[in-house]
Design a protein around this motif. Sequence first.
Motif, PDB file in Angstrom:
ATOM      1  N   LEU A  59      59.936 105.136  77.708  1.00 54.13           N
ATOM      2  CA  LEU A  59      59.915 104.366  76.463  1.00 54.13           C
ATOM      3  C   LEU A  59      60.060 102.875  76.751  1.00 54.13           C
ATOM      4  N   ARG A  60      61.026 102.543  77.582  1.00 53.18           N
ATOM      5  CA  ARG A  60      61.261 101.140  77.904  1.00 53.18           C
ATOM      6  C   ARG A  60      60.114 100.540  78.706  1.00 53.18           C
ATOM      7  N   GLU A  61      59.536 101.333  79.602  1.00 56.75           N
ATOM      8  CA  GLU A  61      58.403 100.837  80.384  1.00 56.75           C
ATOM      9  C   GLU A  61      57.228 100.465  79.487  1.00 56.75           C
ATOM     10  N   ALA A  62      57.119 101.128  78.349  1.00 54.99           N
ATOM     11  CA  ALA A  62      56.035 100.844  77.410  1.00 54.99           C
ATOM     12  C   ALA A  62      56.311  99.598  76.574  1.00 54.99           C
ATOM     13  N   GLY A  63      57.498  99.010  76.728  1.00 51.12           N
ATOM     14  CA  GLY A  63      57.842  97.814  75.972  1.00 51.12           C
ATOM     15  C   GLY A  63      58.569  98.084  74.673  1.00 51.12           C
TER      16      GLY A  63
END
Length: 400
Positions: A59-63
Amino acid sequence: MDSRAKPLPDMHGITVLQLVPSLEAGGAERTAVDIAAALVAAGGRALVATTGGRLVGELREAGAEWLQFPAATKNPGRIVWNAERIRRLIAAEGVDIVHARSRAPAWSGLMAARRAGVPFLTTYHGAYKPGGPLKTWYNSVMVRGDAVIANSRFTARRIEQQYPRAEGRIEVIYRGTDLDRFDPAAIDPARIAALRSAWGIAPGRRIVLLPARLTGWKGQEVLIDAAALLADRGVADVDYVLAGDAQGRTAYLAGLEARIAARGLVGRVHVVGHCSDMPAANMAADVVVVPSTEPEAFGRTAVEAQAAGRPVVVSDIGATPETVLAPPDCAPGQRTGWRVRPGDAVALAAAVEEALALGPEARAALGARARAHARGFGLEAMTGATLALYRRLLRRANAA
């Protein structure tokens, strides 16, 4: 079904808060991450309030942003308190839309959104069982919003039957699959070999895979019984893999292990726990089975397997007639899999045996049909339709 990718709607300046109990494994969790990533890609801001889980990193990697939040609680007092916390989040973060993916957080989200004056919508990821008046009322939160997303036509029909007042607010948006991840050409053979080794599968053995959390209605017991029938028929070069979390169901897990032993299948049926590389798992399998004994609201597992070109055998209930083509709804030469009576180990064994017996040409032809059919359930179609719905809800709210 139009499977062509369309440009995502412009979401600049729009903040969406999704509510989901956890971010472990499952359709609601996977979809929350996929929609968050699409929202960010379209210029919007994606917030996901949840207890957390293995998908937080993605989720965080997707921004997108993870807000640690006790969204899994079913305690009535805490649900009310959560509503106030969400209302404060809406104000502090400039949230434009609240989107709930489960009943308990939906109650908090509904109360908060109404107080804050922002649109609220829900997604049915499962076909909730009807019950007594109290359960019917509890489930009804999923149709109290400004829009209701049903993940299949089957789910939409169930909603309309149980809650006629939802008619006109239901939108069917099929669960989307990232087809590129399941493209056979994209799977390194080393990944497949690593999984076979981790599962303890000897070279040359064929694999029948059941990928699902370990719970009674997912049909693991039915597959074990079918495996015993196939062994009695002399189908001896096949191993069966049950890939999924027990999620604390220790009694059920123990029952599966006892059943495996009682059927003389120790070393033939492998209970391997959660699998984090489902594309490679599908490619390792000769047949993928989804022998659910209760209706699947969509059936993502069968779509993923077809995207990988694998033969699938599914229970003929729920949304599976929408996701797997089989006679009598199509000609035998158009099938993409087999549909059998739920809970029927004899029928399951017969279909698995037929799928295993496919020759190279027939298997390749079925795989090509399966991949073509799976394109109708692509990720881009789901994300585009969902973001377009967000835009419509905002236009409607602004015009009110």
